[in-house]
Design a protein around this motif. Structure first.
Motif, PDB file in Angstrom:
ATOM      1  N   LEU A   3      66.493 -50.432 -26.863  1.00 17.05           N
ATOM      2  CA  LEU A   3      67.299 -51.575 -26.414  1.00 17.05           C
ATOM      3  C   LEU A   3      67.913 -52.230 -27.641  1.00 17.05           C
ATOM      4  N   PRO A   4      69.121 -51.874 -28.026  1.00 14.17           N
ATOM      5  CA  PRO A   4      69.738 -52.443 -29.223  1.00 14.17           C
ATOM      6  C   PRO A   4      70.135 -53.896 -29.012  1.00 14.17           C
ATOM      7  N   GLY A   5      70.395 -54.585 -30.114  1.00 14.60           N
ATOM      8  CA  GLY A   5      70.828 -55.969 -30.043  1.00 14.60           C
ATOM      9  C   GLY A   5      69.679 -56.932 -30.236  1.00 14.60           C
ATOM     10  N   LYS A   6      70.004 -58.208 -30.349  1.00 11.52           N
ATOM     11  CA  LYS A   6      69.019 -59.240 -30.632  1.00 11.52           C
ATOM     12  C   LYS A   6      68.603 -60.036 -29.396  1.00 11.52           C
ATOM     13  N   ALA A   7      69.107 -59.625 -28.209  1.00 11.95           N
ATOM     14  CA  ALA A   7      68.789 -60.377 -26.996  1.00 11.95           C
ATOM     15  C   ALA A   7      68.877 -59.467 -25.783  1.00 11.95           C
ATOM     16  N   PHE A   8      68.219 -59.882 -24.717  1.00 14.43           N
ATOM     17  CA  PHE A   8      68.414 -59.190 -23.453  1.00 14.43           C
ATOM     18  C   PHE A   8      68.407 -60.185 -22.300  1.00 14.43           C
ATOM     19  N   LEU A   9      69.084 -59.780 -21.229  1.00 14.01           N
ATOM     20  CA  LEU A   9      69.171 -60.555 -20.002  1.00 14.01           C
ATOM     21  C   LEU A   9      68.442 -59.759 -18.934  1.00 14.01           C
ATOM     22  N   ALA A  10      67.384 -60.328 -18.369  1.00 13.17           N
ATOM     23  CA  ALA A  10      66.552 -59.616 -17.401  1.00 13.17           C
ATOM     24  C   ALA A  10      66.703 -60.246 -16.024  1.00 13.17           C
ATOM     25  N   LEU A  11      66.804 -59.384 -15.002  1.00 15.36           N
ATOM     26  CA  LEU A  11      66.996 -59.828 -13.627  1.00 15.36           C
ATOM     27  C   LEU A  11      66.037 -59.093 -12.701  1.00 15.36           C
ATOM     28  N   TRP A  12      65.526 -59.818 -11.711  1.00 13.59           N
ATOM     29  CA  TRP A  12      64.723 -59.246 -10.635  1.00 13.59           C
ATOM     30  C   TRP A  12      65.260 -59.805  -9.322  1.00 13.59           C
ATOM     31  N   HIS A  13      65.269 -58.981  -8.266  1.00 11.43           N
ATOM     32  CA  HIS A  13      65.770 -59.487  -6.988  1.00 11.43           C
ATOM     33  C   HIS A  13      65.531 -58.471  -5.887  1.00 11.43           C
ATOM     34  N   ASP A  14      65.827 -58.906  -4.673  1.00 13.63           N
ATOM     35  CA  ASP A  14      65.865 -58.025  -3.506  1.00 13.63           C
ATOM     36  C   ASP A  14      67.266 -58.067  -2.917  1.00 13.63           C
ATOM     37  N   ILE A  15      67.535 -57.135  -2.007  1.00 10.64           N
ATOM     38  CA  ILE A  15      68.795 -57.063  -1.286  1.00 10.64           C
ATOM     39  C   ILE A  15      68.482 -56.918   0.191  1.00 10.64           C
ATOM     40  N   GLU A  16      69.243 -57.596   1.043  1.00 11.11           N
ATOM     41  CA  GLU A  16      69.057 -57.408   2.484  1.00 11.11           C
ATOM     42  C   GLU A  16      69.085 -55.911   2.799  1.00 11.11           C
ATOM     43  N   PRO A  17      68.148 -55.419   3.611  1.00 11.98           N
ATOM     44  CA  PRO A  17      68.058 -53.974   3.869  1.00 11.98           C
ATOM     45  C   PRO A  17      69.368 -53.321   4.286  1.00 11.98           C
ATOM     46  N   ALA A  18      70.156 -53.980   5.107  1.00 12.47           N
ATOM     47  CA  ALA A  18      71.399 -53.372   5.594  1.00 12.47           C
ATOM     48  C   ALA A  18      72.430 -53.200   4.484  1.00 12.47           C
ATOM     49  N   SER A  19      72.248 -53.882   3.359  1.00 16.25           N
ATOM     50  CA  SER A  19      73.238 -53.847   2.279  1.00 16.25           C
ATOM     51  C   SER A  19      72.765 -53.062   1.062  1.00 16.25           C
ATOM     52  N   GLN A  20      71.614 -52.406   1.133  1.00 15.51           N
ATOM     53  CA  GLN A  20      71.057 -51.759  -0.053  1.00 15.51           C
ATOM     54  C   GLN A  20      71.929 -50.614  -0.569  1.00 15.51           C
ATOM     55  N   THR A  21      72.479 -49.803   0.333  1.00 15.65           N
ATOM     56  CA  THR A  21      73.332 -48.698  -0.121  1.00 15.65           C
ATOM     57  C   THR A  21      74.599 -49.236  -0.767  1.00 15.65           C
ATOM     58  N   ARG A  56      62.335 -55.467  -5.442  1.00  9.71           N
ATOM     59  CA  ARG A  56      62.615 -54.026  -5.380  1.00  9.71           C
ATOM     60  C   ARG A  56      63.526 -53.586  -6.524  1.00  9.71           C
ATOM     61  N   TYR A  57      64.419 -54.491  -6.966  1.00 11.39           N
ATOM     62  CA  TYR A  57      65.418 -54.137  -7.977  1.00 11.39           C
ATOM     63  C   TYR A  57      65.239 -54.964  -9.247  1.00 11.39           C
ATOM     64  N   GLY A  58      65.583 -54.350 -10.361  1.00 12.23           N
ATOM     65  CA  GLY A  58      65.612 -55.047 -11.644  1.00 12.23           C
ATOM     66  C   GLY A  58      66.776 -54.537 -12.471  1.00 12.23           C
ATOM     67  N   THR A  59      67.233 -55.359 -13.395  1.00 11.31           N
ATOM     68  CA  THR A  59      68.280 -54.946 -14.335  1.00 11.31           C
ATOM     69  C   THR A  59      67.975 -55.570 -15.692  1.00 11.31           C
ATOM     70  N   VAL A  60      68.202 -54.812 -16.742  1.00 13.47           N
ATOM     71  CA  VAL A  60      68.101 -55.342 -18.107  1.00 13.47           C
ATOM     72  C   VAL A  60      69.404 -55.031 -18.826  1.00 13.47           C
ATOM     73  N   TYR A  61      70.065 -56.081 -19.321  1.00 15.53           N
ATOM     74  CA  TYR A  61      71.228 -55.930 -20.195  1.00 15.53           C
ATOM     75  C   TYR A  61      70.832 -56.361 -21.593  1.00 15.53           C
ATOM     76  N   THR A  62      71.323 -55.661 -22.606  1.00 13.55           N
ATOM     77  CA  THR A  62      71.109 -56.121 -23.967  1.00 13.55           C
ATOM     78  C   THR A  62      72.417 -56.633 -24.547  1.00 13.55           C
ATOM     79  N   GLY A  63      72.285 -57.601 -25.467  1.00  8.11           N
ATOM     80  CA  GLY A  63      73.454 -58.196 -26.097  1.00  8.11           C
ATOM     81  C   GLY A  63      73.287 -58.299 -27.599  1.00  8.11           C
ATOM     82  N   GLU A  64      74.403 -58.430 -28.294  1.00  7.71           N
ATOM     83  CA  GLU A  64      74.353 -58.577 -29.748  1.00  7.71           C
ATOM     84  C   GLU A  64      73.517 -59.776 -30.146  1.00  7.71           C
ATOM     85  N   ASN A  65      73.599 -60.854 -29.364  1.00 14.56           N
ATOM     86  CA  ASN A  65      72.760 -62.038 -29.558  1.00 14.56           C
ATOM     87  C   ASN A  65      72.722 -62.783 -28.235  1.00 14.56           C
TER      88      ASN A  65
END
Length: 232
Positions: A3-21, A56-65
């Motif tokens: 994970l390059p960079g000096k920072a990261f943005l982390a997210l956790w969430h769910d999605i309504e079942p009908a909208s997952q695809t 159910r879902y997560g995302t990690v973004y990394t940033g320069e700072n």
């Protein structure tokens, strides 16, 4: 890559079942490319736990700072969502999004799975964490199944800025945290088998970290700023 960079943005969430695809298609085809085209964004990793009823879902973004995650270019995107975003964002549930300073990392390459461990600290004192973060990363890397380890300190004031996108989603009422440990590993079963040892290392590292909220995810998709530049 890790994970390059000096920072990261982390997210956790769910999605309504009908909208997952639709969420998965949107996230792959529009949303992550849009984010990784913003100056300072370096890597995006989408995570999935198919068996989970919550987060159910997560995302990690990394940033320069960490300031990348409140930069004018990023806020401009957040305040001008696309039509597709306008359809998908209201289907989010149990949303938690926190920017972090990356204090330390150990290991190389990319794992096939990631454990996210949200932690609280005694009186929120980041000074001890900053001093001991590299030692914690190094100790976690020695545990069976670990390929890369990362420690971050939460900067909620960076990611709490209200925008049009946040107004489209249900309000964020999830419990925050003080520190975040990310562990990339050989695979989800391997990381899950080693969770007791990971937790033991954290509990005895002397940094005042407690109350681990742990989820092990499969890696669903990775995109980098270099990918975006190569695609033109």
């Amino acid at each position: 890559m890790t994970l390059p960079g000096k920072a990261f943005l982390a997210l956790w969430h769910d999605i309504e079942p009908a909208s997952q695809t639709e969420y998965m298609e949107w996230h792959t085809r529009e949303h992550m490319p849009e984010r990784l085209s913003i100056p300072g964004f370096l890597v995006g990793k989408r995570l999935i736990g198919h068996e989970r009823e919550r987060y159910r879902y997560g995302t990690v973004y990394t940033g320069e700072n960490v300031d990348v995650f409140r930069s004018p270019a990023y806020l401009e995107r957040l305040n001008n969502p696309t039509e597709w975003s306008g359809r998908v964002q209201p289907t989010f549930r149990n949303f938690l999004r926190v920017a972090c300073n990356r204090l330390a990392s150990a290991g190389t390459g990319d794992g096939g799975a990631m454990a996210t461990i949200r932690l609280t600290m005694a009186e929120g004192d980041h000074s001890a964490l900053e001093a001991g973060a590299q030692g914690l990363c190094d100790a976690l890397l020695k545990v069976t199944g670990a390929a890369c380890t990362h420690v971050g300190a939460a900067r909620s004031e960076v990611s709490d800025i209200r925008t049009r996108e946040t107004d489209m989603r249900p309000g964020m009422t999830e419990k925050g945290f003080d520190a975040l440990v990310l562990i990339e590993g050989s695979g989800k079963p391997e990381l899950e088998a080693s969770l007791p040892e990971f937790h033991d290392v954290i509990a005895h590292c002397g940094l005042g970290l407690s109350d681990p909220q742990t989820i092990v995810y499969n890696l669903a998709y990775t995109l980098t700023a270099a990918d975006m530049a190569a695609a033109g």
